[in-house]
Enzyme design. Structure first.
Site, short mmCIF file in Angstrom:
data_model
loop_
_atom_site.label_atom_id
_atom_site.label_comp_id
_atom_site.label_asym_id
_atom_site.label_seq_id
_atom_site.Cartn_x
_atom_site.Cartn_y
_atom_site.Cartn_z
N TYR A 248 -104.48 -37.98 -38.14
CA TYR A 248 -103.15 -37.40 -38.34
C TYR A 248 -102.32 -37.62 -37.08
O TYR A 248 -102.83 -37.56 -35.97
CB TYR A 248 -103.24 -35.89 -38.57
N ASN B 7 -105.73 -36.24 -53.77
CA ASN B 7 -104.43 -35.58 -53.86
C ASN B 7 -104.17 -35.04 -55.25
O ASN B 7 -103.70 -33.91 -55.43
CB ASN B 7 -103.32 -36.56 -53.48
N HIS C 15 -97.97 -36.04 -39.65
CA HIS C 15 -98.20 -34.59 -39.75
C HIS C 15 -97.38 -33.78 -38.75
O HIS C 15 -97.26 -32.56 -38.90
CB HIS C 15 -99.69 -34.32 -39.55
N ARG D 95 -108.16 -24.90 -39.57
CA ARG D 95 -109.20 -25.80 -40.07
C ARG D 95 -109.88 -26.43 -38.85
O ARG D 95 -109.21 -26.98 -37.99
CB ARG D 95 -108.62 -26.92 -40.95
N HIS E 1 -100.94 -19.72 -39.75
CA HIS E 1 -100.87 -21.19 -39.72
C HIS E 1 -100.41 -21.71 -38.36
O HIS E 1 -100.44 -22.91 -38.11
CB HIS E 1 -99.90 -21.66 -40.83
N ARG F 279 -106.94 -23.37 -47.74
CA ARG F 279 -107.40 -23.80 -49.06
C ARG F 279 -108.45 -24.90 -48.99
O ARG F 279 -108.28 -25.91 -48.32
CB ARG F 279 -106.20 -24.28 -49.90
N ARG G 9 -92.49 -36.80 -44.77
CA ARG G 9 -93.57 -37.60 -45.36
C ARG G 9 -93.78 -37.32 -46.85
O ARG G 9 -94.01 -38.21 -47.63
CB ARG G 9 -94.86 -37.31 -44.58
#
Length: 702
Positions: A479, A56, A603, A386, A446, A416, A575
């Site tokens: 997730y 992170n 998530h 992803r 997205h 990313r 979160r």
């Protein structure tokens, strides 16, 4: 800057009512660190959390801090809406991160002591017995030595390229026979990142301990083998973090895929942002590194191994220590699909909601595979942000295209740090005959949606899956997300229009069910906030529950403040980052904010509006951040089935009842664990008992 509220509420300066996004993120990472510090967390899970803290921080430094440094370099000194200039914010950030890293390595040393007690040992070379030393010497000479490249730095050899976030050894040497008072020699050696960071040692006689040695420890001990005729006087590790954000001229790029490939190549030369050095580094080496990278202040002295992200792989590869892990969870296959292989007939009768990871992502994968193999399916359209390394979804899409189906895949190349993987999948899908679209200029795609068009008798029927998470079977086990399967005509029609907008030329649409960013999602949310506000003022039930990853858009915060002032009860389950300050008198006393950090990464984005008693539920790909609302194609979809609304409320209710892993955001910007007199309730562990609502639902239908 100041902001006026309704009559009777005095003017409040903006710096007192907003929390800073980056400082809020640091508090989130601190909550992750708390999981590593918690003795009730299984030991191997604690080292995973230490690894997550490091990964992170790497992304935060290479993107957020790098961006702030760019602003300072450009002379930008305006205050953000939380009251900070870039230069002032960097100072606060570095101070807090320095403290956090100190706590992280203190936790590392404590966890390491516990690992030793459990028979998991990281050894120094000098601690090895003769058999182990012989094996490691052979490993070094046979495996490591041929890969190493010593790189001297002197007048004829300039400083070599130091790659982003790779571990290197800084070596200070003297030449044999020279006056030791002369200026020393300097070289660097990259620790190979394509070899295991941790090396398993042979067992000692009559011992069941698992022993490891770090590869840099082995290289350091054998460093003389790289510098014959010189004497190493100091060897210490260092690691450089560079600006890793992509800067793309999309308007001028004829081929976005090629432009991203070039930018990925340039990423390795990004401006240095952070230098991590091993404690005790030779002053001469430190001086040269700081001079080369032009880093004076942002140097982190690390008392332990650099880059603890290796812990994640090690914890996953250790065999025979199941008592040091969370109990295994085997996601259950969605009950609705258990007794049928005909998804389409089932979805004609009812919508289905799947809650990951408690319910298996296989239901999503099988839906795509089933659609790819069904001869009546004419077209499959899908967004991919992803995907996993060996995605069965990718293989199914390729097979569908090869069989003659119309397959359109919107691949987001700018996800990313997943850019290279997505480029590889994009090329493979194109070779299979898929229509691959790279989204719209200036916008990341997205949204998470799949549209299947099927020939049924004399008509075409649309089937849709909309989710809050990526189409990634690996992360779906880690997730928490929700996904909706539906054959609802209105949702199907909106899905078709959405893909037409992404792939072709279409004017903004008057959506029947969807709300889509960047053109209308924010306005739709404002409309829903305003409606709750009107209900509250009229004395009708008014309540908002919103579960998301981050809340950082100022307009969204202001709209929530206005609803709170009107008397709307608001429970936020966030979160990560939250820029809203709860509990401010006359402004946000009706708002609570809680964060849950536990075994799984929270998530899912779920939004509830009580609407005077006629409740509405939505699932979404979008957090309430500026980038999601203005610079991405995002999707919010209603859940229309009454039974599924009960499901959504139960998911939200679990989070609101958590008094074990939930932390409450205080008005000072800090988080405190929720403590009350109720029996312990851990939302994720309760959800693993999956799902009381489904059991009751199936009993009712029977």
């Amino acid at each position: 800057m100041s902001i006026m509220r309704e009559s009777g509420v005095k003017e409040i300066s903006s710096s007192s009512i907003y929390l800073n996004r980056d400082l809020s993120w640091i508090e989130f990472n601190r909550r992750v660190l708390e999981e590593a510090q918690d003795p009730s967390t299984p030991l191997l899970e604690r080292i995973k959390f230490l690894s997550i803290v490091s990964s992170n921080l790497d992304e935060f430094m290479s993107v957020r801090v790098a961006g702030l440094k760019d602003q300072v370099k450009a002379g930008y000194n305006k205050n953000d809406f939380s009251g900070y200039t870039p230069a002032g914010l960097i100072k606060r950030i570095m101070k807090r991160i320095g403290k956090m890293v100190g706590e992280q390595y203190k936790s590392y040393r404590e966890v390491n002591r516990q690992l030793v007690k459990e028979g998991i040992v990281f050894a120094d070379y000098e601690e090895l017995n003769a058999t182990q030393k012989k094996a490691m010497d052979a490993y070094y000479h046979d495996i490591i030595f041929p890969v190493l490249t010593p790189m001297a730095v002197d007048q004829s050899r300039p400083f070599p390229l130091v790659h982003n976030q790779s571990v290197y050894l800084a070596v200070v040497l003297t030449m044999e026979g020279e006056d030791p008072s002369e200026e020393p020699y300097f070289a660097i050696v990259q620790v190979p990142n394509n070899l295991n960071r941790f090396i398993s040692l042979p067992f000692r006689p009559n011992s069941k301990k698992r022993e490891f040695i770090l590869i840099e420890e082995l290289i350091e001990h054998h460093i003389q083998s790289l510098f014959s005729g010189y004497t190493p006087i100091a060897v210490h590790a260092f690691r450089l973090t560079r600006n890793a954000d992509l800067t793309l001229n999309e308007e001028g790029a004829e081929d976005l895929l090629e432009e991203i490939e070039k930018e990925l190549h340039r990423r390795r030369w990004g401006v240095p942002v952070r230098l991590e050095v091993q404690d005790g580094m030779h002053p001469y080496a430190l001086m040269l590194l700081q001079d080369e990278f032009e880093i004076l202040d942002d140097v982190f002295v690390i008392d332990g191994p650099l880059d603890l992200t290796y812990f994640m792989k090690m914890a996953g590869s250790l065999q025979g220590f199941e008592h040091l892990r969370y109990p295994k969870i085997e996601p259950k296959y969605a009950r609705e699909f258990e007794s049928t292989t005909d998804y389409f007939t089932l979805l004609e009768k009812r919508d289905v909601l799947v809650h990951h990871p408690y319910e298996s992502f296989d239901a999503v994968t099988d839906f795509v595979i089933h659609s790819a193999d069904d001869p009546q399916v004419l077209a499959i359209k899908m967004t991919l942000y992803r995907v996993s390394g060996k995605s069965p979804i990718i293989q199914a899409l390729a097979r569908a295209a090869e069989s003659g189906k119309q397959v359109t895949v919107v691949v987001e190349l700018k996800a990313r740090f997943d850019e290279e993987r997505n480029i590889a999948w994009a090329r493979m899908l194109e070779k299979s005959g898929c229509h691959v679209v790279y989204g719209l200029v200036g916008l990341k795609t997205h949204a998470k949606i799949t549209l299947v068009v099927r020939q049924e008798q004399d008509t075409l029927k649309r089937y849709v899956h909309v989710g809050t998470g990526n189409y990634n079977d690996s992360t779906a086990r880690l997730y928490t997300d929700v996904g909706l399967f539906t054959a609802n005509n209105i949702i199907g029609e909106d899905a078709s229009v959405l893909f037409n907008e992404i792939t072709g030329y279409s004017a903004p649409h008057d959506w029947q069910a969807f709300a889509v960013a960047p053109t209308g999602l924010k306005d739709k949310l404002f409309e829903l906030f305003k409606r709750e506000t009107e209900h509250a003022r009229a004395g009708r039930p008014a309540y908002i529950i919103a579960k998301m990853n981050s809340l950082s858009n100022q307009e969204m915060v202001d709209a929530l403040y206005e609803a709170s002032q009107a008397g709307v009860k608001i429970d936020l389950i966030i979160r990560g980052v939250c820029c809203l300050r709860p509990g401010v008198a006359g402004l946000s006393e009706n708002i609570t904010v809680r964060s849950i950090v536990d075994r799984f990464l929270e998530h899912s984005r779920i939004y509830y509006f009580e609407n005077g008693g006629d409740a509405e539920f939505y699932l979404s790909s979008a957090d309430w951040m500026t980038r999601n609302l203005t610079r991405r194609i995002e999707l919010m979809c209603p859940v229309l089935d009454q039974k599924l609304k009960t499901t959504m409320m139960e998911i939200l209710g679990f989070s609101l009842k958590d008094n074990v892993k939930a932390r409450k955001l205080m008005s000072n910007g800090m988080y405190e664990r929720i403590q009350n007199e109720l029996p312990p309730f851990r939302s994720q562990f309760q959800a693993m008992t999956i799902n009381s609502w489904k059991q009751l639902q199936f009993e009712d239908e029977a």
